[in-house]
Design an enzyme around this catalytic site. Structure first.
Site, PDB file in Angstrom:
ATOM      1  N   GLN A   1      39.108 111.672  -7.712  1.00  0.00           N
ATOM      2  CA  GLN A   1      40.416 111.898  -8.358  1.00  0.00           C
ATOM      3  C   GLN A   1      40.205 112.689  -9.652  1.00  0.00           C
ATOM      4  O   GLN A   1      40.279 112.151 -10.752  1.00  0.00           O
ATOM      5  CB  GLN A   1      41.099 110.552  -8.621  1.00  0.00           C
ATOM      6  CG  GLN A   1      41.322 109.740  -7.335  1.00  0.00           C
ATOM      7  CD  GLN A   1      41.911 108.363  -7.601  1.00  0.00           C
ATOM      8  OE1 GLN A   1      42.900 108.236  -8.316  1.00  0.00           O
ATOM      9  NE2 GLN A   1      41.320 107.326  -7.035  1.00  0.00           N
TER      10      GLN A   1
ATOM     11  N   ASP B   1      39.842 103.276  -1.358  1.00  0.00           N
ATOM     12  CA  ASP B   1      40.402 103.518  -2.688  1.00  0.00           C
ATOM     13  C   ASP B   1      40.547 102.229  -3.494  1.00  0.00           C
ATOM     14  O   ASP B   1      41.597 101.963  -4.075  1.00  0.00           O
ATOM     15  CB  ASP B   1      41.750 104.251  -2.561  1.00  0.00           C
ATOM     16  CG  ASP B   1      42.292 104.693  -3.907  1.00  0.00           C
ATOM     17  OD1 ASP B   1      41.485 104.977  -4.823  1.00  0.00           O
ATOM     18  OD2 ASP B   1      43.530 104.723  -4.082  1.00  0.00           O
ATOM     19  N   TYR B   2      39.486 101.439  -3.523  1.00  0.00           N
ATOM     20  CA  TYR B   2      39.460 100.318  -4.483  1.00  0.00           C
ATOM     21  C   TYR B   2      39.356 100.911  -5.874  1.00  0.00           C
ATOM     22  O   TYR B   2      38.547 101.809  -6.120  1.00  0.00           O
ATOM     23  CB  TYR B   2      38.271  99.386  -4.194  1.00  0.00           C
ATOM     24  CG  TYR B   2      38.599  98.409  -3.083  1.00  0.00           C
ATOM     25  CD1 TYR B   2      39.184  97.184  -3.390  1.00  0.00           C
ATOM     26  CD2 TYR B   2      38.389  98.740  -1.751  1.00  0.00           C
ATOM     27  CE1 TYR B   2      39.534  96.295  -2.387  1.00  0.00           C
ATOM     28  CE2 TYR B   2      38.738  97.857  -0.734  1.00  0.00           C
ATOM     29  CZ  TYR B   2      39.311  96.632  -1.059  1.00  0.00           C
ATOM     30  OH  TYR B   2      39.663  95.760  -0.065  1.00  0.00           O
ATOM     31  N   GLU B   3      40.203 100.446  -6.793  1.00  0.00           N
ATOM     32  CA  GLU B   3      40.282 101.080  -8.109  1.00  0.00           C
ATOM     33  C   GLU B   3      39.935 100.149  -9.266  1.00  0.00           C
ATOM     34  O   GLU B   3      39.815 100.597 -10.404  1.00  0.00           O
ATOM     35  CB  GLU B   3      41.692 101.646  -8.330  1.00  0.00           C
ATOM     36  CG  GLU B   3      42.113 102.612  -7.225  1.00  0.00           C
ATOM     37  CD  GLU B   3      42.937 103.770  -7.736  1.00  0.00           C
ATOM     38  OE1 GLU B   3      43.682 103.594  -8.692  1.00  0.00           O
ATOM     39  OE2 GLU B   3      42.805 104.863  -7.154  1.00  0.00           O
ATOM     40  N   VAL B   4      39.822  98.854  -8.998  1.00  0.00           N
ATOM     41  CA  VAL B   4      39.542  97.926 -10.087  1.00  0.00           C
ATOM     42  C   VAL B   4      38.387  97.019  -9.692  1.00  0.00           C
ATOM     43  O   VAL B   4      38.399  96.405  -8.618  1.00  0.00           O
ATOM     44  CB  VAL B   4      40.779  97.058 -10.442  1.00  0.00           C
ATOM     45  CG1 VAL B   4      40.489  96.185 -11.658  1.00  0.00           C
ATOM     46  CG2 VAL B   4      41.998  97.942 -10.697  1.00  0.00           C
TER      47      VAL B   4
END
Ligand SMILES: *[C@@H]1O[C@H](CO)[C@@H](O)[C@H](O)[C@H]1NC(C)=O
Ligand SMILES: *[C@@H]1O[C@H](CO)[C@@H](O)[C@H](O)[C@H]1NC(C)=O
Ligand SMILES: *[C@@H]1O[C@H](CO)[C@@H](O)[C@H](O)[C@H]1NC(C)=O
Ligand SMILES: *[C@@H]1O[C@H](CO)[C@@H](O)[C@H](O)[C@H]1NC(C)=O
Length: 301
Positions: free
Chosen positions: A210, A147-150
Protein backbone atom coordinates in the site's frame (compact mmCIF):
# COMPACT_ATOMS: atom_id res chain seq x y z
CA UNK A 1 -11.42 -41.77 -31.51
CA UNK A 2 -12.58 -40.25 -28.25
CA UNK A 3 -9.01 -40.36 -27.02
CA UNK A 4 -7.63 -38.58 -30.08
CA UNK A 5 -10.30 -35.95 -29.76
CA UNK A 6 -9.44 -35.46 -26.12
CA UNK A 7 -5.73 -35.12 -26.87
CA UNK A 8 -6.45 -32.68 -29.65
CA UNK A 9 -8.54 -30.54 -27.28
CA UNK A 10 -5.84 -30.67 -24.65
CA UNK A 11 -3.16 -29.59 -27.13
CA UNK A 12 -5.36 -26.84 -28.52
CA UNK A 13 -6.18 -25.47 -25.09
CA UNK A 14 -2.52 -25.60 -24.09
CA UNK A 15 -1.63 -23.69 -27.23
CA UNK A 16 -4.31 -21.10 -26.53
CA UNK A 17 -3.21 -20.78 -22.91
CA UNK A 18 0.36 -20.29 -24.10
CA UNK A 19 -0.69 -17.66 -26.63
CA UNK A 20 -2.82 -15.81 -24.07
CA UNK A 21 0.00 -15.84 -21.56
CA UNK A 22 2.42 -14.52 -24.15
CA UNK A 23 -0.13 -11.98 -25.24
CA UNK A 24 -0.81 -10.74 -21.70
CA UNK A 25 2.89 -10.57 -20.88
CA UNK A 26 2.04 -10.88 -17.21
CA UNK A 27 0.65 -7.35 -16.80
CA UNK A 28 -1.90 -7.31 -14.01
CA UNK A 29 -4.48 -4.97 -12.53
CA UNK A 30 -5.43 -5.43 -8.88
CA UNK A 31 -8.67 -3.61 -8.09
CA UNK A 32 -10.12 -3.67 -4.58
CA UNK A 33 -13.90 -3.53 -4.58
CA UNK A 34 -16.87 -3.81 -2.26
CA UNK A 35 -15.51 -2.76 1.12
CA UNK A 36 -17.43 0.50 1.66
CA UNK A 37 -20.95 -0.86 1.43
CA UNK A 38 -21.76 1.25 -1.66
CA UNK A 39 -23.67 -0.85 -4.24
CA UNK A 40 -20.73 -1.16 -6.65
CA UNK A 41 -20.84 -3.36 -9.75
CA UNK A 42 -18.19 -5.21 -11.69
CA UNK A 43 -19.61 -4.34 -15.09
CA UNK A 44 -19.09 -0.59 -14.65
CA UNK A 45 -15.33 -1.05 -14.33
CA UNK A 46 -13.35 -0.71 -17.60
CA UNK A 47 -11.47 -3.95 -18.35
CA UNK A 48 -8.90 -4.16 -21.17
CA UNK A 49 -8.55 -7.49 -23.01
CA UNK A 50 -4.77 -7.62 -22.80
CA UNK A 51 -4.63 -7.23 -19.01
CA UNK A 52 -4.86 -9.98 -16.41
CA UNK A 53 -7.57 -8.18 -14.41
CA UNK A 54 -8.05 -9.12 -10.74
CA UNK A 55 -10.96 -7.89 -8.65
CA UNK A 56 -10.18 -8.18 -4.94
CA UNK A 57 -13.30 -8.41 -2.78
CA UNK A 58 -13.12 -6.60 0.56
CA UNK A 59 -13.27 -8.53 2.82
CA UNK A 60 -13.48 -12.14 4.03
CA UNK A 61 -13.16 -11.98 7.82
CA UNK A 62 -12.47 -14.49 10.59
CA UNK A 63 -15.16 -12.97 12.81
CA UNK A 64 -18.89 -13.01 13.50
CA UNK A 65 -20.88 -9.85 12.69
CA UNK A 66 -20.02 -8.43 16.13
CA UNK A 67 -16.31 -8.80 15.40
CA UNK A 68 -15.59 -11.86 17.60
CA UNK A 69 -12.86 -14.12 16.15
CA UNK A 70 -14.06 -17.53 14.93
CA UNK A 71 -10.92 -19.69 15.11
CA UNK A 72 -10.17 -19.30 11.40
CA UNK A 73 -13.70 -19.57 10.00
CA UNK A 74 -13.94 -16.77 7.41
CA UNK A 75 -17.23 -15.17 6.32
CA UNK A 76 -17.89 -12.80 3.41
CA UNK A 77 -18.47 -9.14 4.34
CA UNK A 78 -18.20 -7.49 0.91
CA UNK A 79 -21.24 -5.67 -0.42
CA UNK A 80 -24.03 -8.04 -1.49
CA UNK A 81 -24.24 -6.53 -5.00
CA UNK A 82 -21.04 -8.51 -5.72
CA UNK A 83 -22.99 -11.78 -5.80
CA UNK A 84 -21.97 -15.20 -7.13
CA UNK A 85 -24.16 -14.57 -10.21
CA UNK A 86 -22.48 -11.25 -10.92
CA UNK A 87 -19.07 -12.95 -10.71
CA UNK A 88 -20.15 -15.61 -13.20
CA UNK A 89 -21.42 -12.84 -15.48
CA UNK A 90 -18.27 -10.69 -15.42
CA UNK A 91 -16.05 -13.72 -15.99
CA UNK A 92 -18.30 -14.79 -18.85
CA UNK A 93 -18.00 -11.45 -20.60
CA UNK A 94 -14.27 -11.03 -19.77
CA UNK A 95 -12.28 -14.30 -19.72
CA UNK A 96 -9.23 -12.32 -18.50
CA UNK A 97 -10.96 -11.50 -15.18
CA UNK A 98 -10.04 -13.24 -11.95
CA UNK A 99 -11.80 -12.63 -8.65
CA UNK A 100 -10.08 -12.87 -5.29
CA UNK A 101 -11.13 -12.35 -1.68
CA UNK A 102 -8.98 -10.33 0.67
CA UNK A 103 -8.55 -11.62 4.22
CA UNK A 104 -9.34 -9.32 7.14
CA UNK A 105 -8.89 -5.63 6.28
CA UNK A 106 -8.78 -2.91 8.92
CA UNK A 107 -12.13 -3.19 10.68
CA UNK A 108 -15.62 -4.66 10.82
CA UNK A 109 -18.13 -2.03 11.92
CA UNK A 110 -16.47 -0.43 14.95
CA UNK A 111 -14.21 -3.37 15.71
CA UNK A 112 -10.58 -3.03 14.65
CA UNK A 113 -9.46 -6.46 13.41
CA UNK A 114 -6.20 -7.85 14.74
CA UNK A 115 -4.07 -10.79 13.90
CA UNK A 116 -4.30 -12.95 17.00
CA UNK A 117 -1.95 -15.86 17.49
CA UNK A 118 -4.37 -18.81 17.45
CA UNK A 119 -4.30 -21.01 20.54
CA UNK A 120 -4.49 -24.01 18.22
CA UNK A 121 -2.69 -23.29 14.95
CA UNK A 122 -3.70 -26.56 13.24
CA UNK A 123 -7.36 -25.89 14.05
CA UNK A 124 -7.06 -22.34 12.69
CA UNK A 125 -5.45 -23.53 9.45
CA UNK A 126 -7.98 -26.30 8.97
CA UNK A 127 -10.98 -23.99 9.65
CA UNK A 128 -9.51 -21.34 7.36
CA UNK A 129 -8.91 -23.86 4.58
CA UNK A 130 -12.45 -25.27 4.80
CA UNK A 131 -14.21 -21.90 5.01
CA UNK A 132 -12.16 -20.37 2.18
CA UNK A 133 -12.70 -23.44 0.01
CA UNK A 134 -16.42 -23.02 0.54
CA UNK A 135 -16.23 -19.29 -0.36
CA UNK A 136 -14.20 -20.15 -3.48
CA UNK A 137 -16.87 -22.66 -4.58
CA UNK A 138 -19.84 -20.40 -3.81
CA UNK A 139 -18.37 -17.25 -5.35
CA UNK A 140 -16.22 -18.82 -8.11
CA UNK A 141 -13.07 -17.21 -6.73
CA UNK A 142 -9.55 -17.65 -8.15
CA UNK A 143 -7.42 -16.41 -5.32
CA UNK A 144 -6.77 -14.92 -1.91
CA UNK A 145 -5.19 -11.63 -0.86
CA UNK A 146 -3.85 -11.27 2.68
CA UNK A 147 -4.60 -7.91 4.31
CA UNK A 148 -4.14 -8.25 8.05
CA UNK A 149 -3.36 -4.70 9.15
CA UNK A 150 -2.99 -4.78 12.93
CA UNK A 151 -0.50 -6.86 14.89
CA UNK A 152 0.45 -6.88 18.53
CA UNK A 153 3.38 -4.58 17.99
CA UNK A 154 5.95 -6.32 20.15
CA UNK A 155 5.04 -9.87 19.29
CA UNK A 156 4.11 -10.35 15.65
CA UNK A 157 7.32 -12.31 15.20
CA UNK A 158 6.26 -15.28 17.28
CA UNK A 159 6.11 -16.79 13.78
CA UNK A 160 2.43 -17.53 14.14
CA UNK A 161 1.29 -15.17 11.35
CA UNK A 162 3.91 -16.40 8.92
CA UNK A 163 3.26 -20.05 9.77
CA UNK A 164 -0.56 -20.01 9.73
CA UNK A 165 -0.93 -17.83 6.63
CA UNK A 166 1.96 -19.50 4.79
CA UNK A 167 0.65 -23.00 5.43
CA UNK A 168 -2.88 -21.89 4.49
CA UNK A 169 -1.77 -20.41 1.15
CA UNK A 170 0.41 -23.47 0.44
CA UNK A 171 -2.51 -25.83 1.06
CA UNK A 172 -4.98 -23.73 -0.95
CA UNK A 173 -2.54 -23.79 -3.86
CA UNK A 174 -1.37 -27.37 -3.73
CA UNK A 175 -4.97 -28.62 -3.41
CA UNK A 176 -5.80 -26.43 -6.47
CA UNK A 177 -8.42 -24.46 -4.55
CA UNK A 178 -6.81 -21.18 -5.70
CA UNK A 179 -4.40 -20.25 -8.49
CA UNK A 180 -3.29 -16.83 -7.25
CA UNK A 181 -2.19 -15.45 -3.88
CA UNK A 182 -1.17 -11.90 -2.97
CA UNK A 183 -0.23 -9.96 0.17
CA UNK A 184 -0.97 -6.34 1.08
CA UNK A 185 1.53 -4.89 3.56
CA UNK A 186 1.58 -1.19 4.49
CA UNK A 187 4.34 0.92 6.05
CA UNK A 188 3.54 -0.19 9.57
CA UNK A 189 3.12 -3.93 8.85
CA UNK A 190 6.04 -4.58 6.53
CA UNK A 191 7.97 -6.66 9.10
CA UNK A 192 5.49 -9.55 9.57
CA UNK A 193 4.91 -9.64 5.80
CA UNK A 194 8.64 -9.83 5.11
CA UNK A 195 8.79 -12.81 7.47
CA UNK A 196 5.88 -14.44 5.61
CA UNK A 197 7.46 -13.68 2.23
CA UNK A 198 10.87 -15.04 3.22
CA UNK A 199 9.31 -18.32 4.38
CA UNK A 200 6.55 -18.75 1.80
CA UNK A 201 7.44 -16.44 -1.12
CA UNK A 202 7.13 -19.23 -3.66
CA UNK A 203 3.33 -19.39 -3.15
CA UNK A 204 2.90 -15.59 -3.23
CA UNK A 205 2.39 -14.18 -6.72
CA UNK A 206 2.25 -10.42 -6.11
CA UNK A 207 2.86 -7.89 -3.35
CA UNK A 208 0.10 -5.25 -3.24
CA UNK A 209 2.17 -2.96 -1.04
CA UNK A 210 0.00 0.00 0.00
CA UNK A 211 2.43 2.63 -1.31
CA UNK A 212 -0.05 5.41 -0.50
CA UNK A 213 0.46 4.76 3.23
CA UNK A 214 4.15 5.66 2.77
CA UNK A 215 2.85 9.14 1.87
CA UNK A 216 5.40 9.81 -0.87
CA UNK A 217 4.00 12.53 -3.10
CA UNK A 218 6.54 13.01 -5.89
CA UNK A 219 7.68 10.63 -8.66
CA UNK A 220 11.29 10.71 -7.39
CA UNK A 221 10.28 9.78 -3.83
CA UNK A 222 7.90 7.15 -5.18
CA UNK A 223 10.82 5.63 -7.11
CA UNK A 224 12.98 5.56 -3.96
CA UNK A 225 10.13 3.91 -2.06
CA UNK A 226 9.64 1.35 -4.86
CA UNK A 227 13.34 0.58 -4.72
CA UNK A 228 13.07 -0.09 -0.97
CA UNK A 229 9.99 -2.35 -1.26
CA UNK A 230 11.53 -4.17 -4.26
CA UNK A 231 14.54 -4.96 -2.10
CA UNK A 232 12.41 -6.12 0.86
CA UNK A 233 10.23 -8.39 -1.28
CA UNK A 234 10.86 -9.28 -4.94
CA UNK A 235 11.15 -6.56 -7.57
CA UNK A 236 9.16 -8.61 -10.10
CA UNK A 237 6.27 -9.12 -7.66
CA UNK A 238 5.91 -5.65 -6.11
CA UNK A 239 3.15 -3.60 -7.78
CA UNK A 240 2.96 0.20 -7.57
CA UNK A 241 -0.29 1.26 -5.89
CA UNK A 242 -2.65 4.23 -6.02
CA UNK A 243 -5.34 5.37 -3.60
CA UNK A 244 -8.19 7.20 -5.33
CA UNK A 245 -8.87 10.50 -3.51
CA UNK A 246 -6.38 9.37 -0.95
CA UNK A 247 -2.95 9.53 0.59
CA UNK A 248 0.38 9.63 -1.17
CA UNK A 249 1.01 10.61 -4.75
CA UNK A 250 -2.12 11.96 -6.47
CA UNK A 251 -3.28 12.65 -10.00
CA UNK A 252 -1.18 12.16 -13.12
CA UNK A 253 2.01 12.34 -11.08
CA UNK A 254 1.33 8.66 -10.36
CA UNK A 255 1.88 7.89 -14.05
CA UNK A 256 5.04 10.01 -14.08
CA UNK A 257 6.21 7.82 -11.20
CA UNK A 258 5.47 4.63 -13.17
CA UNK A 259 7.48 6.00 -16.10
CA UNK A 260 10.36 6.93 -13.81
CA UNK A 261 10.35 3.44 -12.27
CA UNK A 262 10.68 1.92 -15.74
CA UNK A 263 13.36 4.39 -16.77
CA UNK A 264 15.36 3.21 -13.78
CA UNK A 265 15.53 -0.37 -14.91
CA UNK A 266 12.52 -1.88 -13.15
CA UNK A 267 9.55 -3.48 -14.84
CA UNK A 268 6.11 -2.27 -13.86
CA UNK A 269 4.33 -5.62 -13.95
CA UNK A 270 1.01 -4.29 -12.77
CA UNK A 271 -0.84 -1.66 -10.77
CA UNK A 272 -2.95 -1.93 -7.63
CA UNK A 273 -5.81 0.51 -7.06
CA UNK A 274 -7.80 1.15 -3.88
CA UNK A 275 -10.60 1.22 -4.85
CA UNK A 276 -13.41 0.77 -7.35
CA UNK A 277 -15.82 2.13 -4.74
CA UNK A 278 -14.11 5.55 -4.96
CA UNK A 279 -13.53 5.44 -8.73
CA UNK A 280 -17.26 5.45 -9.52
CA UNK A 281 -17.12 9.24 -9.12
CA UNK A 282 -14.35 9.84 -11.67
CA UNK A 283 -15.52 7.34 -14.33
CA UNK A 284 -12.58 5.06 -13.42
CA UNK A 285 -9.96 7.49 -14.71
CA UNK A 286 -7.06 5.76 -12.93
CA UNK A 287 -8.14 2.26 -13.97
CA UNK A 288 -8.31 3.37 -17.64
CA UNK A 289 -5.01 5.18 -17.55
CA UNK A 290 -3.19 2.43 -15.62
CA UNK A 291 -4.26 -0.21 -18.12
CA UNK A 292 -3.25 2.04 -21.03
CA UNK A 293 0.15 2.50 -19.40
CA UNK A 294 0.60 -1.25 -18.84
CA UNK A 295 -0.45 -2.13 -22.41
CA UNK A 296 1.80 0.55 -23.84
CA UNK A 297 4.84 -0.65 -21.92
CA UNK A 298 4.02 -4.25 -22.94
CA UNK A 299 4.16 -3.50 -26.64
CA UNK A 300 7.31 -1.38 -26.39
CA UNK A 301 9.44 -4.27 -25.03
C1 LIG B 1 -12.28 -21.53 19.44
O1 LIG B 1 -11.62 -22.70 19.89
C2 LIG B 1 -11.51 -22.81 21.29
C3 LIG B 1 -10.76 -24.09 21.60
O2 LIG B 1 -9.54 -24.13 20.91
C4 LIG B 1 -12.89 -22.81 21.92
O3 LIG B 1 -12.77 -22.80 23.32
C5 LIG B 1 -13.68 -21.59 21.48
O4 LIG B 1 -15.01 -21.68 21.93
C6 LIG B 1 -13.69 -21.50 19.95
N1 LIG B 1 -14.35 -20.28 19.55
C7 LIG B 1 -15.32 -20.26 18.64
C8 LIG B 1 -15.92 -18.92 18.36
O5 LIG B 1 -15.69 -21.27 18.04
C1 LIG C 1 4.81 -14.07 21.80
O1 LIG C 1 3.89 -15.04 21.26
C2 LIG C 1 4.25 -16.37 21.59
C3 LIG C 1 3.28 -17.32 20.85
O2 LIG C 1 1.96 -16.89 20.93
C4 LIG C 1 4.25 -16.54 23.11
O3 LIG C 1 4.60 -17.87 23.44
C5 LIG C 1 5.23 -15.57 23.73
O4 LIG C 1 5.18 -15.66 25.13
C6 LIG C 1 4.93 -14.13 23.31
N1 LIG C 1 5.99 -13.21 23.75
C7 LIG C 1 5.72 -12.04 24.33
C8 LIG C 1 6.91 -11.20 24.66
O5 LIG C 1 4.58 -11.66 24.57
C1 LIG D 1 0.65 -28.96 0.56
O1 LIG D 1 0.98 -27.96 1.50
C2 LIG D 1 0.95 -28.39 2.85
C3 LIG D 1 1.20 -27.18 3.71
O2 LIG D 1 2.48 -26.63 3.49
C4 LIG D 1 1.98 -29.49 3.05
O3 LIG D 1 1.92 -29.96 4.39
C5 LIG D 1 1.69 -30.64 2.09
O4 LIG D 1 2.72 -31.60 2.18
C6 LIG D 1 1.62 -30.12 0.65
N1 LIG D 1 1.18 -31.21 -0.21
C7 LIG D 1 1.68 -31.40 -1.42
C8 LIG D 1 1.11 -32.52 -2.20
O5 LIG D 1 2.56 -30.70 -1.91
C1 LIG E 1 3.49 5.07 -24.73
O1 LIG E 1 4.90 4.93 -24.86
C2 LIG E 1 5.52 5.98 -25.59
C3 LIG E 1 6.99 5.63 -25.74
O2 LIG E 1 7.54 5.22 -24.52
C4 LIG E 1 5.28 7.31 -24.88
O3 LIG E 1 5.84 8.36 -25.62
C5 LIG E 1 3.77 7.54 -24.70
O4 LIG E 1 3.54 8.69 -23.95
C6 LIG E 1 3.14 6.35 -24.00
N1 LIG E 1 1.69 6.49 -23.91
C7 LIG E 1 1.02 6.22 -22.77
C8 LIG E 1 -0.47 6.25 -22.86
O5 LIG E 1 1.58 5.89 -21.72
Amino acid sequence: MAKIHHLFLLKTSLAIAFLLKGFCDGKVMMEYIGATGAPVRFDNVPIEDGIDFHFILGFAIDADPSGNPQNGTFSPYWVSSLSPDSIVAIKGSHPNVKVMASLSGWSLGNTVLKWYNPANEQLWISNAFDSIKSLVETYHLDGIDVDYEVFRKTNYSSGSFSYCIGELLSLLKNQSVISVATIAPFYNTVAPYIELFRNYGDVIDYVNHQFYTDKVRTPQRFLNDFRLRAQQFDKAKVLPAYEVNGRGIQGDRFFDALKLIEENGFEVNGVMIWSADASVNNQYYYERKSQAFLLNSTSSI
